[in-house]
Structures are given as structure tokens and as C-alpha cells.
Scaffold this motif. Structure first.
Motif, PDB file in Angstrom:
ATOM      1  N   PHE A 134       0.840  -1.205   0.000  1.00 55.50           N
ATOM      2  CA  PHE A 134       0.000   0.000   0.000  1.00 55.50           C
ATOM      3  C   PHE A 134       0.881   1.264   0.000  1.00 55.50           C
ATOM      4  CE2 PHE A 134      -1.883   3.281   2.816  1.00 55.50           C
ATOM      5  CZ  PHE A 134      -3.080   3.550   2.174  1.00 55.50           C
ATOM      6  N   SER A 135       1.891   1.294   0.885  1.00 49.37           N
ATOM      7  CA  SER A 135       2.774   2.473   0.958  1.00 49.37           C
ATOM      8  C   SER A 135       3.627   2.596  -0.298  1.00 49.37           C
ATOM      9  CB  SER A 135       3.731   2.391   2.141  1.00 49.37           C
ATOM     10  OG  SER A 135       3.054   1.999   3.261  1.00 49.37           O
ATOM     11  N   LEU A 136       4.082   1.463  -0.820  1.00 47.42           N
ATOM     12  CA  LEU A 136       4.890   1.524  -2.053  1.00 47.42           C
ATOM     13  C   LEU A 136       4.071   2.120  -3.195  1.00 47.42           C
ATOM     14  CD1 LEU A 136       6.818  -1.889  -2.001  1.00 47.42           C
ATOM     15  CD2 LEU A 136       7.683   0.389  -1.446  1.00 47.42           C
ATOM     16  N   ILE A 137       2.802   1.779  -3.240  1.00 45.40           N
ATOM     17  CA  ILE A 137       1.929   2.332  -4.291  1.00 45.40           C
ATOM     18  C   ILE A 137       1.799   3.851  -4.096  1.00 45.40           C
ATOM     19  CG2 ILE A 137      -0.449   2.402  -5.162  1.00 45.40           C
ATOM     20  CD1 ILE A 137      -0.581  -0.657  -4.575  1.00 45.40           C
ATOM     21  N   ASN A 138       1.597   4.279  -2.850  1.00 48.07           N
ATOM     22  CA  ASN A 138       1.485   5.725  -2.597  1.00 48.07           C
ATOM     23  C   ASN A 138       2.766   6.452  -2.983  1.00 48.07           C
ATOM     24  OD1 ASN A 138      -1.119   5.552  -1.666  1.00 48.07           O
ATOM     25  ND2 ASN A 138      -0.528   5.400   0.487  1.00 48.07           N
ATOM     26  N   ALA A 141       3.010   6.613  -6.752  1.00 51.58           N
ATOM     27  CA  ALA A 141       2.040   7.568  -7.304  1.00 51.58           C
ATOM     28  C   ALA A 141       2.568   8.995  -7.147  1.00 51.58           C
ATOM     29  CB  ALA A 141       0.699   7.408  -6.605  1.00 51.58           C
ATOM     30  N   LEU A 142       3.134   9.288  -5.981  1.00 52.85           N
ATOM     31  CA  LEU A 142       3.673  10.635  -5.737  1.00 52.85           C
ATOM     32  C   LEU A 142       4.799  10.963  -6.709  1.00 52.85           C
ATOM     33  CD1 LEU A 142       4.058  11.247  -1.890  1.00 52.85           C
ATOM     34  CD2 LEU A 142       2.843  12.656  -3.565  1.00 52.85           C
ATOM     35  N   GLU A 143       5.729  10.001  -6.862  1.00 52.46           N
ATOM     36  CA  GLU A 143       6.879  10.221  -7.755  1.00 52.46           C
ATOM     37  C   GLU A 143       6.447  10.446  -9.186  1.00 52.46           C
ATOM     38  OE1 GLU A 143       9.313   6.761  -7.301  1.00 52.46           O
ATOM     39  OE2 GLU A 143       9.589   7.226  -5.157  1.00 52.46           O
ATOM     40  N   SER A 144       5.384   9.765  -9.601  1.00 51.80           N
ATOM     41  CA  SER A 144       4.986   9.870 -11.009  1.00 51.80           C
ATOM     42  C   SER A 144       3.866  10.890 -11.193  1.00 51.80           C
ATOM     43  CB  SER A 144       4.566   8.496 -11.521  1.00 51.80           C
ATOM     44  OG  SER A 144       3.520   8.012 -10.734  1.00 51.80           O
ATOM     45  N   SER A 145       3.570  11.658 -10.154  1.00 48.16           N
ATOM     46  CA  SER A 145       2.498  12.668 -10.160  1.00 48.16           C
ATOM     47  C   SER A 145       1.147  12.108 -10.598  1.00 48.16           C
ATOM     48  CB  SER A 145       2.823  13.861 -11.062  1.00 48.16           C
ATOM     49  OG  SER A 145       4.147  14.145 -11.124  1.00 48.16           O
TER      50      SER A 145
END
Ligand code: HPA
Length: 235
Positions: A134-138, A141-145
């Protein structure tokens, strides 16, 4: 080989992407993975194993609803030593604050279902995602905007219902949307000590009856699939 999956031992990767629809699994295998091989087609629930940027990944369907994902996720975790399952699916929004195509990384799934109780003696009405995925996905997502919301969702046994109001359990746990599988996936992963996440694209807004079209669905799903796959690369 398990009761519902005919792949041999070792033919399924440690990480599985799990859409509901077998044809979506086929689409991912044929268009996004490299060198994907069909490893199971029992009941036309296709499972493929290939690679994504060099990492071995399997993709296969869960079917619809708690009993179906309960069976497939259990067999993957226990008979194929799968560590991580990421469900990728669609959901209906209970609130017009969510928009069509919004992407949700599910924090907790609440359900009236007795699945967790009778499978594992777990009386909880709400179960969280499991492990670090779950955290890896977040992070990804942040890194790829890619704008990704985290939210509680309702896992319902019912698609068509006579009452239009938001079900009591969804109000109780502030569930912004509804789908039909995450609760069972999280219950199995929790009991077995495995990792599980659920990514959902909003495909309909229940109060306004807006819906995305079949063609739009494919474009929306591609973003979600890529987010899931890029997150797996961080494991
Ligand atoms: N209800 C349940 N599951 C769903 C829905 C819905 O409205 N939309 C997409 N999956």
C-alpha cells in the motif's frame, strides 16, 4: 496445481496482479508484460506469467465477488507461495466528491460479509490492506504525479439493490466507494501473513448515475496497471 488453478508449482510469480475479469488479465499479459506465458485456464480464469522491466510477475483474474476472490487468493497464497496480490478493479462512488476515473488505493475495506468470521474466526467488520505494498503504491504515485486517493471502501455482496441510500456499514466507516472483493483478499492476506493491496478506478458515480464507457475503461485501467507494476519494481 491447486483445485481451481492448473499451473504447475513454480509457474506463478511471487507477485500477482489480479483484475476481476479474465480478459483484462489477457490484455495485460499481451500488451504490457514481456514474454507472458499462459499457465492456467481452468474455468477460463486465465493466469499468465511474464516479466515487467525484468521482474517476474503473474497476472490472473479473481472473478467477481467475495467467494471467488476468496478462493483464488487463498490458492495463490498457499499453493503457489505468492507473497503479494494487488487487486486492480473498478468501484462505484457513493459521493459526487469522487469523479469518474479517480484512482483509489484502498486503506481499509468494510463489509457485512461473514467471510472473515467463518473462514478465520475474524469478527472485524473492517480489515486493512496488508503489508508494505500500500505504501509503495502511494510512494510510486507521488513520484509519477499520478493523483491517487487513499480511502476506506465498502465491499458489498450486492451489485443491484432496491434502496438507493448509502448502506449503514459504509456510513459507519466513512466508505467513499463500493466494490465486491477487497475485504476477502485482505482477510486472507491478514490470516496468512501475506501482502495485499487494492487499487480501484471509479467507474460509476452512484448518486448521479454517471458511468465510464467500455472504451474509456481500457484507458483508465492502463494507468492503474502501470502504477501497480511500477510499485512492484520497488519491492
Ligand atoms: N457496486 C459494486 N461494485 C462495483 C460497482 C458498484 O456500483 N461499480 C463497480 N464495481
Amino acid at each position: 496445481m491447486s483445485v481451481h488453478i492448473s499451473a504447475g508449482k513454480g509457474e506463478i510469480a511471487k507477485v500477482v496482479l489480479q483484475p476481476g475479469d479474465p480478459l483484462r488479465a489477457k490484455f495485460i499479459a499481451e500488451n504490457i508484460l514481456t514474454d507472458a506465458k499462459l499457465v492456467s485456464h481452468t474455468r477460463n480464469i486465465f493466469y499468465y506469467t511474464g516479466t515487467y522491466q525484468g521482474k517476474e510477475i503473474s497476472v490472473g483474474a479473481s472473478g467477481m465477488g467475495i467467494p471467488s476472490i476468496g478462493i483464488y487468493s487463498y490458492e495463490l497464497f498457499t499453493e503457489y507461495d505468492v507473497d503479494t496480490i494487488i487487486r486492480i478493479g473498478t468501484c462505484g462512488a457513493y459521493t459526487p466528491d469522487l469523479k469518474l476515473f479517480d484512482l483509489i488505493n484502498v486503506e481499509n475495506a468494510a463489509s457485512e460479509s461473514t467471510y472473515a468470521k467463518f473462514a478465520w474466526g475474524n469478527d472485524d467488520e473492517i480489515i486493512s490492506n496488508q503489508g508494505k505494498i500500500f505504501s509503495l503504491i502511494n510512494d510510486t504515485a507521488l513520484e509519477s504525479s499520478r493523483i491517487t486517493k487513499t480511502a476506506n471502501i465498502h465491499t458489498s455482496d450486492i451489485f443491484y439493490r432496491k434502496d438507493e441510500g448509502i448502506p449503514t456499514i459504509a456510513q459507519k466507516y466513512n466508505c467513499l466507494a463500493v466494490e465486491m472483493e477487497a475485504f476477502a483478499l485482505f482477510a486472507n492476506a491478514q490470516y496468512l501473513g501475506k501482502n495485499a493491496a487494492t487499487l480501484l478506478t471509479v467507474s460509476d458515480i452512484i448518486p448521479t448515475r454517471e458511468q465510464i464507457t467500455a472504451n474509456e475503461r481500457e484507458r483508465a485501467l492502463r494507468e492503474m496497471i502501470e502504477l501497480a507494476l511500477q510499485s512492484v519494481l520497488k519491492m
